[in-house]
Design a protein around this motif. Structure first.
Motif, PDB file in Angstrom:
ATOM      1  N   ILE A  33      -1.946  -0.407 -12.053  1.00 39.53           N
ATOM      2  CA  ILE A  33      -0.670  -0.955 -11.110  1.00 39.53           C
ATOM      3  C   ILE A  33      -0.659  -0.484  -9.865  1.00 39.53           C
ATOM      4  CG2 ILE A  33       1.783  -1.638 -11.074  1.00 39.53           C
ATOM      5  CD1 ILE A  33       1.761  -1.622 -14.081  1.00 39.53           C
ATOM      6  N   ILE A  34      -0.798   0.843  -9.864  1.00 47.79           N
ATOM      7  CA  ILE A  34      -0.411   1.497  -8.438  1.00 47.79           C
ATOM      8  C   ILE A  34      -1.848   1.714  -7.621  1.00 47.79           C
ATOM      9  CG2 ILE A  34      -0.177   3.808  -7.594  1.00 47.79           C
ATOM     10  CD1 ILE A  34       1.531   4.765 -10.171  1.00 47.79           C
ATOM     11  N   ARG A  35      -2.888   1.676  -8.453  1.00 54.04           N
ATOM     12  CA  ARG A  35      -4.343   2.038  -7.587  1.00 54.04           C
ATOM     13  C   ARG A  35      -4.613   0.332  -7.134  1.00 54.04           C
ATOM     14  NH1 ARG A  35      -6.562   4.346  -4.364  1.00 54.04           N
ATOM     15  NH2 ARG A  35      -8.405   5.714  -4.367  1.00 54.04           N
ATOM     16  N   LEU A  36      -3.993  -0.528  -7.810  1.00 54.77           N
ATOM     17  CA  LEU A  36      -4.307  -1.895  -7.262  1.00 54.77           C
ATOM     18  C   LEU A  36      -3.729  -1.807  -5.425  1.00 54.77           C
ATOM     19  CD1 LEU A  36      -4.869  -5.050  -7.168  1.00 54.77           C
ATOM     20  CD2 LEU A  36      -2.472  -5.073  -8.218  1.00 54.77           C
ATOM     21  N   HIS A  37      -2.797  -1.424  -5.507  1.00 59.13           N
ATOM     22  CA  HIS A  37      -2.168  -1.342  -4.045  1.00 59.13           C
ATOM     23  C   HIS A  37      -2.576  -0.147  -3.222  1.00 59.13           C
ATOM     24  CE1 HIS A  37       0.166  -4.992  -4.887  1.00 59.13           C
ATOM     25  NE2 HIS A  37       0.561  -4.473  -6.096  1.00 59.13           N
ATOM     26  N   SER A  38      -2.699   1.191  -3.766  1.00 54.97           N
ATOM     27  CA  SER A  38      -2.721   2.275  -2.924  1.00 54.97           C
ATOM     28  C   SER A  38      -4.209   2.402  -2.494  1.00 54.97           C
ATOM     29  CB  SER A  38      -2.343   3.471  -3.834  1.00 54.97           C
ATOM     30  OG  SER A  38      -3.200   3.799  -4.818  1.00 54.97           O
ATOM     31  N   SER A  39      -4.983   1.295  -3.107  1.00 55.54           N
ATOM     32  CA  SER A  39      -6.504   1.643  -2.953  1.00 55.54           C
ATOM     33  C   SER A  39      -6.687   0.993  -1.228  1.00 55.54           C
ATOM     34  CB  SER A  39      -7.481   0.734  -3.539  1.00 55.54           C
ATOM     35  OG  SER A  39      -7.147  -0.566  -3.189  1.00 55.54           O
ATOM     36  N   GLY A  40      -5.607   0.436  -0.804  1.00 55.48           N
ATOM     37  CA  GLY A  40      -5.680  -0.269   0.582  1.00 55.48           C
ATOM     38  C   GLY A  40      -6.494  -1.410   0.818  1.00 55.48           C
ATOM     39  N   LEU A  86      -6.189  -4.649  -0.463  1.00 58.60           N
ATOM     40  CA  LEU A  86      -5.620  -5.979  -0.374  1.00 58.60           C
ATOM     41  C   LEU A  86      -5.005  -6.196   0.854  1.00 58.60           C
ATOM     42  CD1 LEU A  86      -2.944  -6.029  -3.406  1.00 58.60           C
ATOM     43  CD2 LEU A  86      -4.989  -7.417  -3.153  1.00 58.60           C
ATOM     44  N   PRO A  87      -4.743  -5.466   1.892  1.00 61.15           N
ATOM     45  CA  PRO A  87      -4.650  -5.971   3.199  1.00 61.15           C
ATOM     46  C   PRO A  87      -5.825  -6.320   3.741  1.00 61.15           C
ATOM     47  CG  PRO A  87      -3.412  -3.853   2.988  1.00 61.15           C
ATOM     48  CD  PRO A  87      -4.355  -4.114   1.965  1.00 61.15           C
ATOM     49  N   TYR A  88      -6.890  -5.693   3.528  1.00 62.47           N
ATOM     50  CA  TYR A  88      -8.485  -6.381   3.947  1.00 62.47           C
ATOM     51  C   TYR A  88      -8.566  -7.658   3.430  1.00 62.47           C
ATOM     52  CZ  TYR A  88     -10.604  -2.259   5.943  1.00 62.47           C
ATOM     53  OH  TYR A  88     -10.681  -1.032   6.928  1.00 62.47           O
ATOM     54  N   CYS A  89      -8.265  -8.042   2.188  1.00 61.78           N
ATOM     55  CA  CYS A  89      -8.307  -9.350   1.872  1.00 61.78           C
ATOM     56  C   CYS A  89      -7.543 -10.330   2.571  1.00 61.78           C
ATOM     57  CB  CYS A  89      -7.940  -9.430   0.434  1.00 61.78           C
ATOM     58  SG  CYS A  89      -8.863  -8.521  -0.814  1.00 61.78           S
ATOM     59  N   LYS A  90      -6.444  -9.816   2.816  1.00 65.62           N
ATOM     60  CA  LYS A  90      -5.640 -10.862   3.694  1.00 65.62           C
ATOM     61  C   LYS A  90      -6.111 -10.971   5.201  1.00 65.62           C
ATOM     62  CE  LYS A  90      -2.980 -10.679   0.237  1.00 65.62           C
ATOM     63  NZ  LYS A  90      -3.142 -11.796  -0.861  1.00 65.62           N
ATOM     64  N   TYR A  91      -6.638  -9.759   5.763  1.00 67.17           N
ATOM     65  CA  TYR A  91      -6.974 -10.041   7.019  1.00 67.17           C
ATOM     66  C   TYR A  91      -8.396 -10.808   6.950  1.00 67.17           C
ATOM     67  CZ  TYR A  91      -7.315  -8.398  12.114  1.00 67.17           C
ATOM     68  OH  TYR A  91      -6.911  -8.436  13.358  1.00 67.17           O
ATOM     69  N   ALA A  92      -9.119 -10.706   6.183  1.00 60.84           N
ATOM     70  CA  ALA A  92     -10.637 -11.359   6.116  1.00 60.84           C
ATOM     71  C   ALA A  92     -10.295 -12.811   6.449  1.00 60.84           C
ATOM     72  CB  ALA A  92     -11.245 -11.104   4.745  1.00 60.84           C
ATOM     73  N   VAL A 105       0.737  -1.405  -0.010  1.00 55.54           N
ATOM     74  CA  VAL A 105      -0.156  -0.045  -0.080  1.00 55.54           C
ATOM     75  C   VAL A 105       0.910   1.439  -0.001  1.00 55.54           C
ATOM     76  CG1 VAL A 105      -1.508   1.459   1.215  1.00 55.54           C
ATOM     77  CG2 VAL A 105      -2.030  -1.131   1.010  1.00 55.54           C
ATOM     78  N   PHE A 106       1.934   1.122   0.849  1.00 53.91           N
ATOM     79  CA  PHE A 106       2.774   2.467   0.979  1.00 53.91           C
ATOM     80  C   PHE A 106       3.571   2.328  -0.339  1.00 53.91           C
ATOM     81  CE2 PHE A 106       2.081   1.552   5.591  1.00 53.91           C
ATOM     82  CZ  PHE A 106       0.831   2.365   5.553  1.00 53.91           C
ATOM     83  N   VAL A 107       4.160   1.421  -0.887  1.00 53.13           N
ATOM     84  CA  VAL A 107       4.633   1.471  -2.180  1.00 53.13           C
ATOM     85  C   VAL A 107       3.910   2.421  -3.130  1.00 53.13           C
ATOM     86  CG1 VAL A 107       5.840   0.119  -4.040  1.00 53.13           C
ATOM     87  CG2 VAL A 107       6.038  -0.581  -1.688  1.00 53.13           C
ATOM     88  N   CYS A 157     -11.017  -7.177  -5.651  1.00 50.25           N
ATOM     89  CA  CYS A 157     -11.741  -6.554  -4.504  1.00 50.25           C
ATOM     90  C   CYS A 157     -10.800  -5.216  -4.402  1.00 50.25           C
ATOM     91  CB  CYS A 157     -11.441  -7.309  -3.381  1.00 50.25           C
ATOM     92  SG  CYS A 157     -12.534  -8.709  -3.146  1.00 50.25           S
ATOM     93  N   SER A 158      -9.505  -5.085  -4.337  1.00 51.68           N
ATOM     94  CA  SER A 158      -8.903  -4.152  -4.334  1.00 51.68           C
ATOM     95  C   SER A 158      -9.117  -2.933  -5.162  1.00 51.68           C
ATOM     96  CB  SER A 158      -7.163  -4.311  -3.874  1.00 51.68           C
ATOM     97  OG  SER A 158      -6.641  -3.325  -3.755  1.00 51.68           O
ATOM     98  N   LEU A 159      -9.071  -3.436  -6.553  1.00 50.04           N
ATOM     99  CA  LEU A 159      -9.479  -2.326  -7.599  1.00 50.04           C
ATOM    100  C   LEU A 159     -10.674  -2.014  -7.676  1.00 50.04           C
ATOM    101  CD1 LEU A 159      -8.097  -4.516 -10.670  1.00 50.04           C
ATOM    102  CD2 LEU A 159      -7.021  -2.170  -9.939  1.00 50.04           C
ATOM    103  N   LEU A 160     -11.984  -2.606  -7.204  1.00 53.12           N
ATOM    104  CA  LEU A 160     -13.220  -2.037  -6.972  1.00 53.12           C
ATOM    105  C   LEU A 160     -13.153  -1.042  -5.710  1.00 53.12           C
ATOM    106  CD1 LEU A 160     -15.182  -5.680  -7.096  1.00 53.12           C
ATOM    107  CD2 LEU A 160     -15.211  -3.549  -8.900  1.00 53.12           C
ATOM    108  N   ILE A 161     -12.648  -1.265  -4.608  1.00 52.37           N
ATOM    109  CA  ILE A 161     -12.421  -0.565  -3.601  1.00 52.37           C
ATOM    110  C   ILE A 161     -11.739   0.794  -4.222  1.00 52.37           C
ATOM    111  CG2 ILE A 161     -11.153   0.125  -1.345  1.00 52.37           C
ATOM    112  CD1 ILE A 161     -11.805  -3.307  -0.773  1.00 52.37           C
ATOM    113  N   GLY A 162     -10.717   0.834  -4.959  1.00 49.74           N
ATOM    114  CA  GLY A 162      -9.898   2.025  -5.403  1.00 49.74           C
ATOM    115  C   GLY A 162     -10.853   2.813  -6.607  1.00 49.74           C
ATOM    116  N   MET A 163     -11.454   2.109  -7.143  1.00 53.00           N
ATOM    117  CA  MET A 163     -12.435   2.658  -8.111  1.00 53.00           C
ATOM    118  C   MET A 163     -13.665   3.321  -7.412  1.00 53.00           C
ATOM    119  SD  MET A 163     -12.382  -0.128 -11.251  1.00 53.00           S
ATOM    120  CE  MET A 163     -10.913  -0.097 -12.432  1.00 53.00           C
ATOM    121  N   HIS A 164     -14.355   2.698  -6.480  1.00 47.03           N
ATOM    122  CA  HIS A 164     -15.609   3.359  -6.041  1.00 47.03           C
ATOM    123  C   HIS A 164     -15.056   4.610  -4.901  1.00 47.03           C
ATOM    124  CE1 HIS A 164     -15.833   0.383  -2.414  1.00 47.03           C
ATOM    125  NE2 HIS A 164     -15.314   1.254  -1.897  1.00 47.03           N
TER     126      HIS A 164
END
Length: 340
Positions: free
Chosen positions: A184-191, A193-199, A160-162, A225-232
């Motif tokens: 590429i960037i938004r996949l991670h900066s949306s935040g 992916l950590p939610y997917c792992k923590y789920a 995310v911080f990358v 999931c991460s792209l959807l979160i970034g886009m919305h």
């Protein structure tokens, strides 16, 4: 962005355009109010380097509610804390370092990683962002988070911080990136992916082995999931980002710039891309690979990933303070590399 901008000019007709819709039910963690109180407390305790006005705005944003809505089936408040910490502290630090340079964010990212991995194991002596990430690690230990899940979680946080780091290049240039770079960037900066792992901390999902959690099919679902979160998030924050120089990491602005079309046309194309990803998520959920005796558990885990996406969006749609006219917290960090 001026807080005195008339609402009609601020929203520019965007509020009448269609919004994302998700076919998942809405839940919130039963201890969300207690988590809110803790959130208010550590803003006052940890964020004294922020102005009082910024701290009060952050309290109104109730950022810890994102975690409570995204992972509503965590068993205890103790299990909610490491997710709420990352969510709120990560969002607030992104606000604070809004206009730092890429090089400065690189060093901030490296320090956070060393704290989360335990390489920097001594408690930071000063309150603030870094101390709060140290607390995150302690809370993960206290709630008995399995080491393998913790490692996936903090690796995703690091990325995310990358993503935050790479965004700075385009912020500084006041230029939207090409769509392929944005994705590429938004996949991670949306935040997300950590939610997917923590789920996997919910229900009995921690029993899922790495062969499942690291399966390419599941990892693609995580990415969606991460792209959807970034886009919305981009749809919700667009009015704010149309009126702030440098806020170029927004899907609608990226498409508008790349296709040379109106902002309303770009919005509709962005929404179609979002909906295509949602359709792919639903298809992949329906056609999971065979996981044997774990099949039902995997199916339910993916269902809860959908609930997670819808829950994060529900925070956005319930929020009346962060992305409204004059509600955003402007960055207060003064970059030492103004030309970087």
């Amino acid at each position: 962005m001026s807080p005195l901008l008339p609402d009609e000019a601020f929203y520019a007709g965007l509020q009448h355009l269609p919004k994302p819709r998700y076919p998942f039910p809405d839940f919130i963690h039963p201890h969300y109010q207690q988590q809110r109180k803790e959130y208010y407390d550590w803003i006052d305790r940890e964020y004294t380097f922020h102005s009082k006005a910024a701290r009060e705005k952050h309290k109104q944003h109730n950022l810890a509610d994102i975690a409570a809505r995204g992972c509503p089936f965590l068993s205890t408040l103790a299990e909610l804390r490491p997710l709420a910490n990352y969510t709120a502290n990560g969002a607030m630090m992104d606000d604070y370092f809004d206009r730092c340079s890429r090089n400065e964010m690189y060093h901030i990212t490296a320090r956070i990683r060393s704290i989360l991995t335990g390489e920097e194991y001594i408690e930071p002596t000063d309150n603030g962002i870094f101390h709060q990430f140290w607390i995150l690690r302690q809370d993960a230990i206290k709630c008995a988070m399995p080491q393998r899940l913790y490692e996936k979680y903090i690796a995703a946080i690091h990325n995310v911080f990358v993503g935050y780091t790479e965004e700075r290049t385009y912020y500084r240039a006041n230029m939207p990136p090409p769509l392929s770079i944005y994705l590429i960037i938004r996949l991670h900066s949306s935040g997300g992916l950590p939610y997917c792992k923590y789920a996997a901390m919910q229900k009995n999902y921690r029993e899922l082995p790495d062969d499942v959690l690291e399966h390419p099919h599941i990892l693609r679902l995580h990415d969606l999931c991460s792209l959807l979160i970034g886009m919305h998030n981009d749809f919700i924050s667009l009015p704010k980002e149309l009126h702030r120089e440098g806020d170029t990491m927004n899907l609608v602005k990226v498409i508008q710039h790349e296709r040379k079309i109106s902002i309303h046309e770009a919005y509709m194309e962005a929404l179609q891309l979002h909906d295509n990803y949602l359709d792919e998520f639903m298809l992949l959920h329906q056609y999971l690979p065979p996981f044997g005796e774990l099949q039902d558990m995997v199916y339910n885990y993916v269902q809860d990933l959908g609930i997670m996406v819808a829950g994060v969006y529900a925070w956005h749609t319930n929020d009346v303070s962060r992305y409204v006219n004059g509600g955003y917290v402007d960055g207060e960090y003064t970059s030492q590399e103004m030309d970087a």
